[in-house]
Design a protein around this motif. Structure first.
Motif, short mmCIF file in Angstrom:
data_model
loop_
_atom_site.label_atom_id
_atom_site.label_comp_id
_atom_site.label_asym_id
_atom_site.label_seq_id
_atom_site.Cartn_x
_atom_site.Cartn_y
_atom_site.Cartn_z
N GLY A 84 0.83 -1.19 0.00
CA GLY A 84 0.00 0.00 0.00
C GLY A 84 0.87 1.24 0.00
O GLY A 84 2.01 1.22 0.47
N LEU A 85 0.33 2.33 -0.56
CA LEU A 85 1.03 3.60 -0.70
C LEU A 85 2.36 3.42 -1.44
O LEU A 85 3.41 3.88 -1.02
N SER A 86 2.27 2.71 -2.59
CA SER A 86 3.45 2.50 -3.41
C SER A 86 3.14 2.78 -4.87
O SER A 86 1.99 2.82 -5.29
N CYS A 87 4.20 2.98 -5.63
CA CYS A 87 4.09 3.17 -7.07
C CYS A 87 5.08 2.24 -7.73
O CYS A 87 6.23 2.11 -7.28
N SER A 88 4.65 1.57 -8.77
CA SER A 88 5.54 0.66 -9.49
C SER A 88 5.18 0.69 -10.97
O SER A 88 4.09 1.12 -11.36
#
Length: 172
Positions: A84-88
Motif C-alpha cells: 500500500g502507498l506504493s508506485c511501481s
C-alpha cells in the motif's frame, strides 16, 4: 471479472467490471482513452488467499497502490511485493503471464495506467536509444523479460489517484 457495463464517452470508452467468485466484492473500472492507453481503478476485497493469472498484452503498466498488499511474478521469478502507498511500473512481454498473489481478506485499492509500446513510441515520441536496460529494450521492441520498477509515491500522486475514487467538483 465480468463486464457489467460499457459506455462510450466521446472517443473513449468506460468499462465497468465486477469480480466473480464466492465472497468477492468491489469493482474494477476502466477508461480506454484510445489505441494503446487506458486507466483502470479498483476497489476489491478478496475473502481468501488467491492467485490471479493474466495473459500479458505487452503493455507497460504504471500502478499506484493506495491500500492492500500483493506480490507479482511471471511464475519464474521470485514474487515482487506490492505494498500500500506504493508506485511501481511493470513491463510485461507480449504473451507472457502475470501472476498476482493476494492474502486472505486483502482489500486492494489501486489505479493503473496501461500503455503499449506503440503508444510510448508513436504518440509520446520516446526513443529506445535514450534509455538503457529493460525500458530501452522494451522501446526497441525487444522486451527480454518481465521487469518491475519501483518509485516513491508523492503526496501529489496519491491525491491524483484518490480522484478516481472521490472525484472533485472542479474536474479541471
Amino acid at each position: 471479472y465480468e463486464v457489467a457495463g460499457v459506455q462510450p464517452v466521446g472517443s473513449a470508452c468506460f468499462i465497468q467490471a465486477r469480480p466473480i467468485g464466492a465472497g468477492m466484492a468491489g469493482y474494477r473500472d476502466t477508461l480506454v482513452l484510445g489505441a494503446g492507453l487506458s486507466a483502470s481503478w479498483a476497489d476489491i476485497t478478496r475473502p481468501r488467499a488467491m492467485e490471479e493469472h493474466y495473459d500479458c498484452s505487452g503493455a507497460l503498466k504504471i500502478h499506484v497502490r493506495m491500500t492492500g498488499r500483493s506480490a507479482v511474478t511471471d511464475g519464474r521469478e521470485v514474487p515482487h511485493a506490492i505494498d500500500g502507498l506504493s508506485c511501481s511500473a511493470l513491463l510485461q512481454p507480449r504473451g507472457a503471464r502475470k501472476i498476482e498473489v493476494f492474502g486472505a481478506g486483502a482489500r486492494e485499492r489501486s489505479v493503473t495506467v496501461s500503455c503499449t509500446r506503440e503508444y510510448l513510441v508513436d504518440e509520446l515520441g520516446l526513443q529506445a536509444a535514450r534509455y538503457g536496460g529493460a525500458l530501452g529494450r522494451y522501446l526497441d521492441d525487444d522486451p527480454a523479460a518481465f521487469a518491475l520498477f519501483r518509485a516513491g509515491l508523492t503526496a501529489a500522486m496519491q491525491q491524483a489517484a484518490q480522484c478516481f475514487f472521490e472525484p472533485l467538483d472542479d474536474r479541471h
